[in-house]
Design an enzyme around this catalytic site. Structure first.
Site, PDB file in Angstrom:
ATOM      1  N   HIS A  87       0.797  -1.231   0.000  1.00  0.00           N
ATOM      2  CA  HIS A  87       0.000   0.000   0.000  1.00  0.00           C
ATOM      3  C   HIS A  87       0.838   1.294   0.000  1.00  0.00           C
ATOM      4  O   HIS A  87       1.298   1.741   1.061  1.00  0.00           O
ATOM      5  CB  HIS A  87      -0.933  -0.021   1.203  1.00  0.00           C
ATOM      6  CG  HIS A  87      -2.026   0.991   1.120  1.00  0.00           C
ATOM      7  ND1 HIS A  87      -3.114   0.823   0.307  1.00  0.00           N
ATOM      8  CD2 HIS A  87      -2.188   2.211   1.701  1.00  0.00           C
ATOM      9  CE1 HIS A  87      -3.908   1.864   0.410  1.00  0.00           C
ATOM     10  NE2 HIS A  87      -3.371   2.736   1.243  1.00  0.00           N
TER      11      HIS A  87
ATOM     12  N   ASP B 203       0.448   4.986  -0.382  1.00  0.00           N
ATOM     13  CA  ASP B 203      -0.461   6.125  -0.522  1.00  0.00           C
ATOM     14  C   ASP B 203       0.173   7.099  -1.510  1.00  0.00           C
ATOM     15  O   ASP B 203       1.310   7.530  -1.323  1.00  0.00           O
ATOM     16  CB  ASP B 203      -0.697   6.774   0.840  1.00  0.00           C
ATOM     17  CG  ASP B 203      -1.653   5.940   1.689  1.00  0.00           C
ATOM     18  OD1 ASP B 203      -2.732   5.604   1.173  1.00  0.00           O
ATOM     19  OD2 ASP B 203      -1.310   5.598   2.824  1.00  0.00           O
TER      20      ASP B 203
ATOM     21  N   ASP C 127      -8.158   0.788   1.475  1.00  0.00           N
ATOM     22  CA  ASP C 127      -8.048   1.876   2.462  1.00  0.00           C
ATOM     23  C   ASP C 127      -8.983   3.059   2.205  1.00  0.00           C
ATOM     24  O   ASP C 127      -8.853   4.090   2.849  1.00  0.00           O
ATOM     25  CB  ASP C 127      -6.579   2.362   2.466  1.00  0.00           C
ATOM     26  CG  ASP C 127      -6.277   3.287   3.631  1.00  0.00           C
ATOM     27  OD1 ASP C 127      -6.911   3.128   4.676  1.00  0.00           O
ATOM     28  OD2 ASP C 127      -5.414   4.173   3.480  1.00  0.00           O
TER      29      ASP C 127
ATOM     30  N   HIS D 124      -7.299   8.612  -2.320  1.00  0.00           N
ATOM     31  CA  HIS D 124      -8.113   8.564  -1.098  1.00  0.00           C
ATOM     32  C   HIS D 124      -7.585   9.380   0.087  1.00  0.00           C
ATOM     33  O   HIS D 124      -8.261   9.438   1.122  1.00  0.00           O
ATOM     34  CB  HIS D 124      -8.407   7.111  -0.687  1.00  0.00           C
ATOM     35  CG  HIS D 124      -7.209   6.297  -0.293  1.00  0.00           C
ATOM     36  ND1 HIS D 124      -6.655   5.352  -1.124  1.00  0.00           N
ATOM     37  CD2 HIS D 124      -6.476   6.273   0.828  1.00  0.00           C
ATOM     38  CE1 HIS D 124      -5.633   4.781  -0.510  1.00  0.00           C
ATOM     39  NE2 HIS D 124      -5.499   5.320   0.672  1.00  0.00           N
TER      40      HIS D 124
HETATM   41 ZN   LIG Z   1      -4.118   4.573   2.075  1.00  0.00          ZN
END
Ligand SMILES: [Zn+2]
Length: 1146
Positions: free
Chosen positions: A301, A303, A413, A628
């Site tokens: 993951h 971001d 997420d 997100h």
């Molecule tokens: Zn995230």
């Protein structure tokens, strides 16, 4: 003779030492489980007081950090460093060799900073013959508490080092030292942690820069013991295996001698009696099992921005993925998934050599691109078309570069999932969905782990939420255990996905995670226990396939209809208001540009070429900003200030310029047609897919050129602007012209001295506004003089509509994300305006301006307006709304500004617009599930209707909403101080409107939502206004939809696979060589099967129904349309999203 006697005979009771003794002179104590369990920690504790008496003593066989001092030194390591100026992030080729002369000597103990700075290290080293002769791995260990990436001397990224004790070792390739000569490599250091976590003053100290000859067996025993001692702690207390594991661990500790390295082998032998003999290789997974319980898949993951900017993410991608490629070489069983086409595109651009390695690992089925969207986007806030483009861009990138699409929409997420996602997924060819975020709910526990998630139109996707409730598991014994133990519907599905790997800031799995998983599997291979059988190897695809196989294609699974509402992060509908407003504007102008560019490129192919490449660029940036943590407002200041706002501003400017270019073409064509004569009228373009009428602002200069008969004398309007009333022409609703005569029933405002109220009225509505600027009465004149506002004592707000409220907003966690239920109980109404004045008296627009002070430096100024309606207009829909235009100066701390409207409506449900449809939610708090939705997401409108009557609230850039009891409440501005202390501080402009209507929610509200958000008419230089007129043969109505009016033609664009509209190289086939195609997107907006007809102005060759990726689903018959044109019939399910490709004849 008894059976028992026989048994004892065979055991030998003669009393010798290896038989059961007659006497007991050596009493044994009953085990004290807890003590013997607690003891286990000592054996592998690297930092404890006994570390030199336990296993850590043997981890290294050699360790060197000394510099070269003499020419004949046999082993050494030396550092030189280059400090990159101005927080820049240059590539390897921009530093080496060019900056080599600027490298300076450095050493262990030096500190580096400030936060976000970059340093390049040149590392020289030599390995001694004795280490080479050991014929085993040699490590480079580096720890500076920040992120680094090792490059070969040729500039090829090798592996990341993340510091703080995590991922600090790199196995030196043998070719780098085997000749016993001095070698060189490079390291790029980024002064930020994995999770950002830095400020300008941050410094990072280099604590390790060593060459290490590890003791491989001692380190293997460390993993053995870790899992064994976890088994001793975590297996069921009633199982013999737990107690056996504990005893075995104690035996290992007793067998270990810190003065005899050879005892390590003895200890490992003991460990393998419980873990099996295959734990040192992938062979451990070959053992046939009846059933795989847990499918373990690596991920990292990343971001795309959050506590670090996009610019750092570009480096996080290459760091994380090179480490993973390394792991794949070492662990053949290992499988890794990575999402977000944007990240692959960055890698392709900045590190093409690693992109090729990724592709090689994809073909070896170890690296799996997944997700199908451009980024892991928010799904609450983006428009329906934005979500469609996430998939179009994402899936086409995968197809173009890897030759396949993703089956799974991957959003572990994201902060809640809208009610249309399952349909959009299926239309993007993704039958499966993954998240785990609902485990974060702070009120109710979501009941399903594996289920069919059903959209409002009935489409379903197979959804799995990893039961371990994380996507960043450490692959511990407990993670494997929870991956089944926390599965909430084991009755219908008996498998769990374990997503392991360092994440959020990227990183991914570490070698130790793969070592632990091998041992967990070894344990279940060797002894029965309640630890689930874990398998590393199957893909996500195989995991979902297995569910379908065991659940009769999902038919036996529970289902969940509608949104997956996250009971958390409810502040993200409001935080970073300017970004949200930019996004709404971008979405509307993209719609306009695509429509106009389609029309111009089809109508005037010699003069205009469809700007597909520029559109892709704008869409890619738009989709990127829907990440997100970006659009929801949860990133740091740097992300918004330096990257997102400049990017979106530039997008908007580009869109304006491109639209202007197209208008120039139409203007030129019109000019050629009519020569120098001007019809003296003003014409405005309506880009919306239905007729409309209303007021447009126009400069005084342009106003002066209008013929007198259409001018209404407006009193008190702004000096440099004037108003003109336009409506769609009868031969094309895209062309808006002035009405033939002046407005008869204008809008007006009056002041009633006696009760100090203002009366704002037109032929439809009459509003009474008190001296506080609050609407105490709103009468619908056209519908039986119905009162809209409720001042009932039983309601929470007995003051009236447009009442501003400032709530205390101190959430328990995550200020930018969260607002809590208790905040609703602590608030202040804004009262006593500092100013109230009439600013426009009609007859076109009547307005009252009210200014309130909010705090010492904060204020809000609201202009309440009512426009004239042309009762005689052919296209008069009877729609009139009360508009509230706001200017705010906002400098608050943990306050939440909202506006309330108590209305005379009573219904159990309210409707909130979502992507291509509606989400209905309760207006009461019967259950905790309903109470949890005290703040929800809505798009252009929210509507509260009973059987007879309803009220819609429209907005131009807001998303947070709530409707409960008789109160409608729109969320306006927040002031969280973390992670961006400057979030939302400063100036804001936004508007909303109240639209009361007869009957329940209808198409007028849907259309009003579009009209209220129209950006075309407010482009900076009046681009949409044509003063020389515009005829429908110059600007034809290319496409028109008739039939059920709840069918909305939301978007028109050119086909992606058309020839000659792109100069970007692609592996995707140009399918329409020599033809032009357009894509039409239609959706059913209110929830009911509907029929319509699409009338097309040009001769059609073929029509296909297509999916969001523009892949053909079925061919549709072309039939004769109106006015000698052609077209096709359409039928849509309630809330269906349908796309069509129209191929034009040449
Ligand atoms: Zn995230």
């Amino acid at each position: 003779m008894s059976v028992g006697y026989q048994r004892f005979e065979s055991v030998d009771l003669t009393g010798t030492s290896d038989s059961y003794a007659k006497l007991n002179n050596n009493p044994q104590f009953h085990e004290v489980d807890r003590l013997f369990e607690d003891r286990l920690r000592q054996f592998i504790d690297k930092n404890g007081g006994y570390k030199d008496l336990n296993l850590p003593k043997f981890y290294d066989r050699g360790r060197i950090d000394k510099k070269k001092q003499h020419d004949d030194d046999q082993i050494y390591i030396g550092l030189q460093v280059y400090s990159v100026p101005n927080l820049q992030r240059p590539l390897f080729k921009e530093v080496i060799p060019e900056k080599l002369s600027e490298f300076k000597s450095s050493s262990k103990g030096d500190s580096f900073g400030p936060g976000w700075a970059t340093f390049w290290f040149r590392i020289t080293f030599k390995i001694s013959q004795s280490w080479i002769d050991a014929k085993q791995q040699i490590l480079f260990e580096w720890d500076c508490g920040n992120e680094g990436l090792i490059y070969s001397k040729e500039g090829v990224p090798q592996q990341a080092l993340t510091g703080g004790g995590e991922r600090t070792e790199f196995i030196l390739p043998e070719s780098w030292y085997i000749d016993g000569e001095e070698h060189v490599f490079y390291l790029e250091m980024a002064c930020n942690g994995m999770s950002g976590g830095v400020n300008g003053g941050s410094r990072f100290s280099l604590s390790k820069a060593d060459l290490v000859l590890p003791n491989v067996e001692a380190r293997a025993l460390h993993y053995d013991f870790w899992i064994l001692s976890d088994a001793a702690r975590e297996l069921s207390a009633t199982s013999w295996q737990k107690h056996k594991a504990r005893n075995l661990c104690n035996e290992i500790m007793n067998a270990f001698d810190p003065n005899d390295e050879a005892t390590i082998n003895k200890c490992r032998f003991l460990a393998k009696s419980f873990l099996g003999k295959d734990i040192d290789s992938a062979k451990v997974y070959d053992k046939k099992v009846k059933k795989i319980d847990v499918y373990a898949v690596g991920n990292c993951h990343i971001d795309t921005a959050w506590l670090w900017p996009f610019a750092e993410t570009k480096r996080k991608v290459v760091r994380s993925w090179t480490s993973q490629i390394n792991l794949m070489e070492r662990y053949p069983e290992y499988k890794f998934v990575a999402s977000q086409a944007q990240q692959f595109q960055w890698l392709k651009k900045y590190h093409p050599e690693i992109f090729s390695k990724v592709k090689a690992k994809i073909s070896e089925t170890q690296f799996f691109p997944i997700g199908g969207s451009w980024v892991e986007n928010d799904t609450n806030l983006p428009s329906g078309e934005s979500l469609s483009r996430q998939f179009l861009l994402g899936q086409r990138f995968f197809l173009d570069n890897f030759g396949f699409k993703s089956d799974t929409y991957w959003l572990p997420d994201t902060f809640g999932y809208s009610s249309q996602i399952p349909q959009l997924c299926r239309l993007a060819d993704m039958p499966t969905f993954l998240t785990q975020k609902l485990s974060w709910n702070n009120i109710n526990r979501f009941p399903n782990t594996t289920f069919n998630w059903v959209a409002i139109d009935g489409s379903q996707v197979l959804c799995h939420m990893p039961p371990d409730n994380t996507y960043t598991a450490s692959a511990d014994f407990g993670d494997v255990k929870r991956s089944l133990a926390q599965h909430t519907n084991l009755g219908t599905d008996q498998s769990g996905l374990l997503l392991y790997g360092k994440g959020d800031g990227g990183g991914g799995p570490t070698p130790e995670m793969l070592e632990k998983l091998r041992r967990c599997r070894g344990l279940t291979n060797t002894v029965d226990s309640d630890l689930p059988v874990v398998q590393v190897g199957p893909s996500i695809e195989e995991f979902y396939e297995n569910i379908l196989k065991t659940t009769n294609n999902g038919k036996t699974l529970p289902s969940w209809k509608g949104e997956l509402y996250l009971e958390y992060h409810r502040g993200t509908y409001t935080t970073q208001a300017e970004v949200k407003k930019f996004m709404r504007s971008t979405e509307f102008l993209l719609h306009d540009l695509e429509y106009l560019a389609t029309l111009a490129s089809v109508q005037y192919p010699d003069d205009y070429s469809y700007p597909l490449d520029t559109l892709h660029e704008i869409w890619e940036n738009t989709c990127l900003c829907q990440f997100h943590d970006v659009l929801p407002g949860s990133s740091i200041e740097m992300v918004y200030k330096d990257e997102v706002k400049p990017m979106l501003r530039k997008n908007l400017q580009k869109l304006g310029n491109l639209i202007e270019e197209i208008f120039d073409i139409f203007k030129e064509k019109q000019q050629v047609k009519q020569g120098s004569t001007s019809n003296g009228n003003v014409v405005c373009i309506n880009s919306l897919p239905f007729p409309r009428s209303g007021l447009f602002e126009i400069s005084n200069e342009r106003y002066a050129s209008l013929s007198l008969d259409i001018k209404n004398i407006q009193t008190g309007y702004k000096n440099d602007k004037n108003l003109v009333y336009l409506e769609s022409a009868s031969d094309s609703y895209h062309i808006m012209k002035p009405i033939a005569n002046r407005i008869k029933n204008g809008a007006q405002i009056s002041y009633n001295e006696k009760d100090k109220t203002y009366i704002l009225s037109n032929s439809k509505l009459k509003a009474t506004i008190n001296s506080n600027g609050v609407i105490t009465s709103l009468v619908d004149l056209a519908n039986g003089e119905r009162e809209v506002i409720s001042l009932s004592d039983s309601g929470r707000n007995t003051r009236g509509g447009n009442q501003f409220v400032v709530f205390d907003d101190q959430p328990l966690n995550f200020p930018a994300w969260d607002t809590e239920l208790y905040s609703l109980d602590k608030y202040k109404y804004l009262e006593n305006p500092t100013k109230i004045e009439i600013v426009s008296e009609g007859p076109l627009r009547a307005s009252l301006k009210v200014k309130h002070s909010i705090g010492a430096e904060s204020w809000i100024s609201t202009t309440i307006s009512l426009d004239a309606v042309n009762d005689e207009a052919e296209n008069d829909s009877g729609v009139s709304f009360l508009v509230f235009e706001n200017e705010v100066e906002w400098h608050e701390t943990y306050k939440f500004l909202k506006v309330e409207f108590p209305v005379d409506i009573n219904s159990d449900f309210a409707s909130y617009e979502t992507q291509f449809g509606l989400t209905k939610r309760a207006t009461h708090f019967n259950t905790s599930w309903e109470a949890a939705k005290f703040e929800v997401c809505s798009h252009k409108f929210a509507d509260y209707s009973d059987f007879n009557y309803g009220v819609s609230i429209l907005n131009d850039s807001k998303y947070g909403f709530s409707i409960h009891g008789n109160l409608m409440r729109l969320s306006l501005l927040r002031s969280p101080k973390s992670p961006d202390a400057t979030a939302d501080m400063g100036h804001h402009e936004f508007k909303y409107a109240l639209y009361p209507h007869k009957g329940s929610l209808g198409v007028d509200t849907v259309r009003a939502g579009y009209i209220f958000n129209d950006r075309l008419s407010s482009l900076k230089k009046d681009e949409s206004i044509f003063t020389q007129g515009l005829d429908s043969d110059i600007f034809p109505q290319l496409v028109e939809i008739t039939g059920d009016s709840n069918l909305i033609l939301s978007n028109v664009k050119r086909g992606e696979d058309d020839e000659g509209i792109s100069s970007v190289e692609t592996n995707l086939q140009k399918k329409f060589v020599g033809s032009k195609t357009i894509i039409l997107r239609v959706y059913e907006s209110l929830g009911g099967k509907s029929k319509g007809f699409i009338n097309v102005d040009l001769p059609i060759e073929k029509v296909f129904k297509v999916n969001l990726l523009e892949e053909e689903l079925e061919e549709i018959d072309v039939v004769e349309g109106k006015d000698g044109k052609n077209g096709f019939d359409i039928t849509l399910r309630g809330f269906e999203i349908a796309s069509y490709r129209v191929v034009f004849s040449n």
